[in-house]
Design a protein around this motif. Structure first.
Motif, mmCIF file in Angstrom:
data_model
loop_
_atom_site.group_PDB
_atom_site.id
_atom_site.type_symbol
_atom_site.label_atom_id
_atom_site.label_comp_id
_atom_site.label_asym_id
_atom_site.label_seq_id
_atom_site.Cartn_x
_atom_site.Cartn_y
_atom_site.Cartn_z
ATOM 1 N N MET A 1 0.722 -1.288 -0.084
ATOM 2 C CA MET A 1 0.054 -0.085 0.270
ATOM 3 C C MET A 1 0.844 1.180 0.009
ATOM 4 O O MET A 1 1.942 1.243 0.466
ATOM 5 C CB MET A 1 -0.906 0.191 1.196
ATOM 6 C CG MET A 1 -2.101 -0.962 1.082
ATOM 7 S SD MET A 1 -3.223 -0.787 2.608
ATOM 8 C CE MET A 1 -3.483 -2.285 2.839
ATOM 9 N N THR A 2 0.293 2.315 -0.661
ATOM 10 C CA THR A 2 1.003 3.708 -0.551
ATOM 11 C C THR A 2 0.860 4.304 0.517
ATOM 12 O O THR A 2 -0.059 4.204 1.207
ATOM 13 C CB THR A 2 0.714 4.404 -1.909
ATOM 14 O OG1 THR A 2 -0.660 4.713 -1.752
ATOM 15 C CG2 THR A 2 0.931 3.604 -2.967
ATOM 16 N N GLU A 3 1.694 5.334 0.755
ATOM 17 C CA GLU A 3 1.669 6.233 2.011
ATOM 18 C C GLU A 3 0.635 6.980 1.651
ATOM 19 O O GLU A 3 0.357 7.680 0.316
ATOM 20 C CB GLU A 3 2.818 6.872 2.040
ATOM 21 C CG GLU A 3 3.008 7.678 3.357
ATOM 22 C CD GLU A 3 4.330 8.283 3.561
ATOM 23 O OE1 GLU A 3 4.363 9.493 3.767
ATOM 24 O OE2 GLU A 3 5.440 7.685 3.266
ATOM 25 N N LEU A 4 -0.258 7.613 2.355
ATOM 26 C CA LEU A 4 -1.545 8.470 2.372
ATOM 27 C C LEU A 4 -1.221 9.643 1.851
ATOM 28 O O LEU A 4 -2.119 10.500 1.184
ATOM 29 C CB LEU A 4 -2.282 8.223 3.577
ATOM 30 C CG LEU A 4 -3.221 7.044 3.692
ATOM 31 C CD1 LEU A 4 -4.039 7.053 4.866
ATOM 32 C CD2 LEU A 4 -4.229 6.723 2.546
ATOM 33 N N SER A 125 -5.024 2.886 -0.461
ATOM 34 C CA SER A 125 -4.612 3.425 1.055
ATOM 35 C C SER A 125 -5.689 3.509 1.622
ATOM 36 O O SER A 125 -6.785 4.236 1.156
ATOM 37 C CB SER A 125 -3.851 4.368 0.960
ATOM 38 O OG SER A 125 -2.589 4.200 0.474
#
Length: 189
Positions: A1-4, A125
């Motif tokens: 998942m990516t950073e928000l 995310s």
């Protein structure tokens, strides 16, 4: 998942760079005032003329500096506390003997994994915040280039969110969602 929150990282970097620059300029000015820099006369006049400016000029300068400082501090605090944090929920019914503790990040990871299974989605995310009886869902969905965002939004609200509501046993989950296109086509899986 990516950073928000990628823009917040850039904002913090710009603030840090501006702060370091201001510290360097301030240190240079203090060193010059105290005679620490040989080629600058510490007793020399900064501007031509020897008269002090009127008191109101100094007051305006101080007020502007304080206002600018407060605005910068507000901007910095907005960057630090931009996203809601995951919380821990206590799941119990009125007449039950025990309770189950559930980190909201567990439920958020589950809905993110659910949405990531869609063929038109590259990554997701998710953050669930608020009390367990009335959680708020925050999503950032990165779609494949050329994906139909309207159809993707309908699918998320028609499939994934109802499953989350059912799992958490709540009637309504307010959702804030950011839909993005991926920059490059995905590699074959």
């Amino acid at each position: 998942m990516t950073e928000l929150n990628r823009p917040a990282r850039l904002n913090r970097a710009v603030l840090a760079l501006a702060g370091l620059l201001l510290l360097a300029v301030g240190g240079y000015a203090i060193a010059a005032n105290r005679g620490g820099i040989g080629w600058i006369d510490a007793d020399g006049a900064l501007v031509p003329g020897t008269g002090a400016p009127p008191d109101w000029v100094l007051l305006v300068i101080v007020l502007c500096a304080v206002a600018l400082g407060v605005l910068c501090l507000r901007w910095l605090l907005a960057q630090v506390f931009r996203l809601p944090r995951a919380v821990e929920w206590e799941l119990s019914h009125g007449n039950s003997a025990g309770a189950t503790l559930l980190a909201s990040s567990v439920a958020a990871d589950a809905i993110a994994a659910d949405i990531e299974r869609y063929s038109e989605v590259r990554e997701v995310s998710a953050v669930l915040s608020g009390p367990g009886s009335a959680p708020d869902l925050h999503l950032i969905v990165t779609a494949e280039p050329g994906a139909d965002l309207t159809a993707l939004r309908r699918r998320i609200f028609g499939e994934a969110v109802p499953r989350l509501r059912q799992a958490l046993e709540v009637e309504i989950i307010p959702v804030s969602m950011e839909l993005r296109f991926a920059e490059k086509p995905a590699r074959t899986r």
